[in-house]
Design a protein around this motif. Sequence first.
Motif, PDB file in Angstrom:
ATOM      1  N   SER A  45       0.822  -1.215   0.000  1.00  0.00           N
ATOM      2  CA  SER A  45       0.000   0.000   0.000  1.00  0.00           C
ATOM      3  C   SER A  45       0.848   1.254   0.000  1.00  0.00           C
ATOM      4  N   ALA A 101      -3.392  -3.572  10.246  1.00  0.00           N
ATOM      5  CA  ALA A 101      -2.893  -2.733   9.141  1.00  0.00           C
ATOM      6  C   ALA A 101      -2.071  -1.543   9.600  1.00  0.00           C
ATOM      7  N   GLU A 102      -2.102  -1.221  10.886  1.00  0.00           N
ATOM      8  CA  GLU A 102      -1.293  -0.101  11.385  1.00  0.00           C
ATOM      9  C   GLU A 102      -0.954  -0.361  12.853  1.00  0.00           C
ATOM     10  N   PRO A 103       0.151   0.223  13.324  1.00  0.00           N
ATOM     11  CA  PRO A 103       0.514  -0.011  14.726  1.00  0.00           C
ATOM     12  C   PRO A 103      -0.455   0.683  15.677  1.00  0.00           C
ATOM     13  N   PHE A 117      -4.584  -3.316  -2.290  1.00  0.00           N
ATOM     14  CA  PHE A 117      -4.299  -3.511  -0.870  1.00  0.00           C
ATOM     15  C   PHE A 117      -4.909  -4.843  -0.445  1.00  0.00           C
ATOM     16  N   THR A 118      -4.148  -5.625   0.326  1.00  0.00           N
ATOM     17  CA  THR A 118      -4.559  -7.001   0.604  1.00  0.00           C
ATOM     18  C   THR A 118      -5.581  -7.144   1.743  1.00  0.00           C
ATOM     19  N   LEU A 170      -8.540  -5.911  14.353  1.00  0.00           N
ATOM     20  CA  LEU A 170      -7.873  -4.624  14.165  1.00  0.00           C
ATOM     21  C   LEU A 170      -6.456  -4.846  13.666  1.00  0.00           C
ATOM     22  N   ILE A 185       3.268  -5.207  17.307  1.00  0.00           N
ATOM     23  CA  ILE A 185       4.311  -4.564  16.503  1.00  0.00           C
ATOM     24  C   ILE A 185       4.559  -3.192  17.145  1.00  0.00           C
ATOM     25  N   GLU A 209       3.694  -8.595   1.152  1.00  0.00           N
ATOM     26  CA  GLU A 209       4.792  -9.451   0.682  1.00  0.00           C
ATOM     27  C   GLU A 209       4.637 -10.893   1.188  1.00  0.00           C
TER      28      GLU A 209
END
Length: 437
Positions: free
Chosen positions: A95, A215-217, A142-143, A213, A326, A242
Amino acid sequence: MKKETFWDKKIETADRKILDSLKLKQLKRLVGYALRTVFYKSRLKAVGISSPRDIRSLKDLARIPFTTKDDLRECYPNGLLSVPMSRVVRIHTSSGTTGIPTVIHHTQKDLNSWTDLVARSISATGAGKQDIFQNMMTYGMFTGGLGLHYGAERVGMTVIPMGGGNTRRQIQIMRDFGTTVLHITPSYMLHLYSMLSECGATLKDFKLKKAYLGAEPYSEDTRSKIEKMWQIDAYNSYGLSEMNGPGVAFECVYKTGMHVWEDVYHVEIVDPKTGELLDDGLEGELVFTNLLREATPLLRYRTRDMAAILKGSCPCGRTHRRLSRITGRTDDMLIINGVNVYPSQIESVVMKMPEVGNNYQICLEKDGALDSLTVKIEISSRMFQGDLGLIDRLKERIKESLRASIVINPRVELHEPGSLPVFEGKAKRVVDNRIKI
Ligand code: AMP
Ligand code: ZN
């Protein structure tokens, strides 16, 4: 008693010996695919691997050099393709909005194995056929959208493929169809809540039980905040395009970290500077090898994501090790007047405060030779009804806590609810206006 479901109990609870022998078989096959690409052929030859037979144990992986995002960009668009294009049934990209995206080609078999892992992830949260699943992640290259979509269908959930955005309609659909499970970014989940009253809705109008939830930290405090405000269970979901996309690691009902599906994803944690392998419990950069890849084989891919493998076992009985949250990326680390700061450190301070609303932004400017950091924070509307002294004191408290956590002195601005930019996909929390050298 937690409601526990397995998708593939035999594999999910298999002992290490069985997992390792399965992984070795798969690694050999993967190396066979990699050797078909010009990129890996020369790389593998240089370390004495010119046939799958040269892989004798999983330890042989350590001989293979890392693959980086830059390698993938150099191979754009088809340089890593190891099968004829006629076998490719779908293409996804990362993305990233800057530079050349990384491209992943999928055969039907690649997609099937991804779908299976997503089905496994969903089942681990106790969801199933009985659930109405509203997918609020963007569909397309976007996956996040398509990845969860097919997995949820495989489980037999009723899927509502909404995609991102259009908050009013999302709320209406959640209400009309009795949505029980959401897939959404944490920042959008917070925004959705702040829109409820404007849409004339209250929690009683919904049947929501769970949210995935990712896709972002985000911090543990953000998770707790979301769980409390929505009165649901929120599960952490991790993936990257990836490595297919979502479904690389997912929390089970015990929410004690994300199980990495180790029969498919070989996981390593390395020191981001030296590349040295780190033991379980130590934080470093995540390196993954998807052992089931056909179309785009990737060996030891450096994700730039920072995390640790957690020690100990999970009460659910799954033997696949768990990842910590993460904590940031090796490349989103900010250097402010020489001090290293992760945006996640700022988020954990901000989201701990009950007076803080649902959005914040980190802004960096040059102030002469020095960097200046401003943290803009939305606070709850009731704070604006009180006296100004209250707001000043809150500002000081936030400043103080930030200073203690990140060791630099930030400016803090408090804003009204709804005044900072909202993102339907991944939130862009950092605005860096310093001149880049
Ligand atoms: P993309 O390849 O565009 O899907 O982006 C994948 C990246 O999103 C990962 O490498 C992470 O940096 C981030 N990401 C995905 N899931 C999570 C999560 N649960 N927590 C933190 N970051 C995540
Ligand atoms: Zn578990």
